[in-house]
Design an enzyme around this catalytic site. Structure first.
Site, PDB file in Angstrom:
ATOM      1  N   ARG A 190      36.921  44.409  37.435  1.00 28.56           N
ATOM      2  CA  ARG A 190      38.353  44.270  37.698  1.00 28.56           C
ATOM      3  C   ARG A 190      38.766  45.245  38.791  1.00 28.56           C
ATOM      4  O   ARG A 190      39.074  46.388  38.534  1.00 28.56           O
ATOM      5  CB  ARG A 190      39.146  44.517  36.412  1.00 28.56           C
ATOM      6  CG  ARG A 190      40.604  44.125  36.479  1.00 28.56           C
ATOM      7  CD  ARG A 190      41.310  44.388  35.163  1.00 28.56           C
ATOM      8  NE  ARG A 190      40.741  43.616  34.071  1.00 28.56           N
ATOM      9  CZ  ARG A 190      41.077  42.351  33.786  1.00 28.56           C
ATOM     10  NH1 ARG A 190      41.987  41.738  34.508  1.00 28.56           N
ATOM     11  NH2 ARG A 190      40.503  41.727  32.779  1.00 28.56           N
ATOM     12  N   SER A 194      36.847  30.053  37.910  1.00 34.50           N
ATOM     13  CA  SER A 194      37.904  29.321  37.240  1.00 34.50           C
ATOM     14  C   SER A 194      38.207  28.124  38.128  1.00 34.50           C
ATOM     15  O   SER A 194      38.506  28.290  39.294  1.00 34.50           O
ATOM     16  CB  SER A 194      39.125  30.231  37.112  1.00 34.50           C
ATOM     17  OG  SER A 194      40.095  29.621  36.309  1.00 34.50           O
TER      18      SER A 194
END
Length: 428
Positions: free
Chosen positions: A282, A357
């Site tokens: 992240r 995604s």
RNA sequence: GGAGAGGUGGCCGAGCGGUUGAAGGCGCAGCACUGGAAAUGCUGUUUGGGGGUAACUUCAACGAGGGUUCGAAUCCCUCCCUCUCCGCCA
């Protein structure tokens, strides 16, 4: 953006679908504003028609008789014209305000889930569709987290990166940088082979583009904004590449359009303090190869499946174990009607982590960005369907390699398909 | 950053205050002519909103937003963008 006409005609159905997202959106304010606006519009339109008529009559008279005779009649008409104008001057701002309010409300509404998206209230009800590469899952006992092994090998340097920027930034050094670059090239090469046309878009993008794909107005705090310009750092190549076609009417036969794009991506990660603070998972800045498609509506479901396969092909070529998750109605993103996540195996955490995604946005973004197509010989236009998917997130792929390819002696085996890119078979 | 030019329909390009959604050309579609085609001729050819089952009707749009006017593609102001030259620069 949802179709206002559809909201007007089937409010109950739309509301039902919105509520499948486990939210409590209301449509009544929109319906009220809409009917007010339309009522006002019909009044305004009549006035404008009269005003046009007056203009025409005066024009005719002026031409027939010159400016001189009949002055009185013309004066009377001008007087009426002024009255009409006064009324319009009152109505117009009111109507504009209504329209702006309506638009603002519409922009806040998320997409409707596809009828094939599984029902569920949150991520716990997502569905695992398939798993690949169980046989490649390593014995995890000796494996260090990728951040740790990366620092140890001197290929990831977060301490020094913090001096230059702040936390959640890293510098890749030596073979780290080489491996990242190799992954980018490898992914692009594969996706170009699969039929995607490469794009290098701007990574500073304006508000209109972010609005087009749905990041604005609702998610402003997710992106970095430049202080002195209407420019933002792109959170994903989906934004600049999709918006390349904004305001266009594409020729039907040019569809489908396939693009792949490597860009750095920038995200503020607001609200994720303390999560994933180590390693490459992240970061505020990360690299990604993105897949973008603009397709005919009737083909989008099929194109979506193919796009997921294109992303999976990268993981398979790298022999990284992963699973495919179909997100439920409570977990799909704002712009998506249907979404699959690819999750790669991270042995140090003994779990799968999202690495891609892939969303089918139907006509949601196309309406916002006004991207239409037209078939030759047919009248009228239709909105394209837009799709986007990571193919793949590069940093997370690196993380997966540093772990899944970690050997007992602390070195990293280079995946076969990358060896020609980095010109070695082992790091460390 | 400085100086200048410009942004009109799918494209080129006219219009610079009056029925102009916009001349003309190209392109495209249909029809006619042809054995078939080319050439030619005729007709049609933007998008969005509202109303209407429909035929149709009405409004809006000439980069964007304001202003002047009974009336703006045309005049005025602000902004955005493009191009040329100069400066700076990877």
């Amino acid at each position: 953006m949802l179709d206002l006409k559809k909201i007007r005609e089937n409010p109950d159905e739309v509301l039902k679908l919105l509520h499948q997202r486990n939210t409590d959106y209301q449509l009544q304010p929109i319906l009220d504003l809409d009917s007010q606006q339309r009522e006002m519009q019909s009044v305004r339109t009549e006035l404008q028609a009269r005003s046009n008529e007056i203009g025409k009559i005066i024009g005719e008279k002026m031409r027939q008789v010159g400016a001189n005779p009949q002055r009185e009649k013309i004066q009377n008409l001008k007087e009426e014209g002024n009255q009409v104008k006064a009324k319009l001057a009152q109505l117009e701002p009111e109507e504009r305000e209504l329209k702006a309010k309506l638009e603002a409300l519409l922009l806040e509404l998320p997409n409707l889930p596809s009828e094939t998206t599984p029902m569920g209230k949150n991520e716990t009800e997502n569905i695992e569709v398939r798993r690949w590469g169980d046989e490649f899952i390593p014995d995890g006992s000796h494996i260090l987290p990728h951040g740790e092994i990366g620092e140890k090998l001197g290929i990831i340097d977060s301490q020094r990166a913090v001096k230059v920027a702040q936390s959640r930034f890293v510098a890749l050094i030596g073979m780290g940088a080489a491996l990242e670059r190799a992954l980018i090239n490898f992914m692009l090469d594969r996706q170009i082979e699969a039929g995607y046309i490469e794009v290098m878009p701007p990574v500073l993008i304006n508000s209109e583009a972010l609005k087009g794909t749905g990041q604005l107005p609702k998610f402003a705090e997710e992106s970095f904004k430049c202080e002195n310009d209407d420019l933002w750092l792109t959170p994903t190549a989906e934004v600049p590449v999709t918006n390349l076609y904004s305001q266009e009417i594409l020729e039907g036969e040019k569809l489908p359009i396939y693009h792949c794009a490597y860009t750095p991506c920038f995200r503020r990660e607001a609200g994720s303090y303390g999560r994933d603070m180590r390693g490459l998972i992240r970061l505020h800045q990360f690299n990604k190869v993105e897949l973008i498609k603009l397709v005919r509506p009737e083909t989008s479901a099929e194109e979506h499946e193919k796009m997921v396969n294109n992303a999976e092909a990268i993981l398979q070529a790298l022999k990284l174990p992963y699973r495919v998750i179909e997100l439920c109605t409570g977990d799909i993103g704002f712009s998506a009607a249907k979404c699959y996540d690819l999750e790669v195996w991270l042995p140090s955490a003994n779990t799968y982590r999202e690495i891609s995604s892939c969303s089918n946005c139907h006509d949601f973004q196309a309406r916002r960005a006004n991207i239409r197509f037209k078939d030759k010989g047919k009248k009228g236009t239709d909105y394209v369907h837009t799709l986007n998917g990571s193919g793949l997130a590069v940093g997370r792929t690196m993380a997966a390699i540093l772990e899944n390819y970690q050997q007992c002696d602390g070195t990293i085996k280079v995946p076969d398909v990358l060896q020609s890119y980095v010109k070695t078979d082992c790091i460390g």
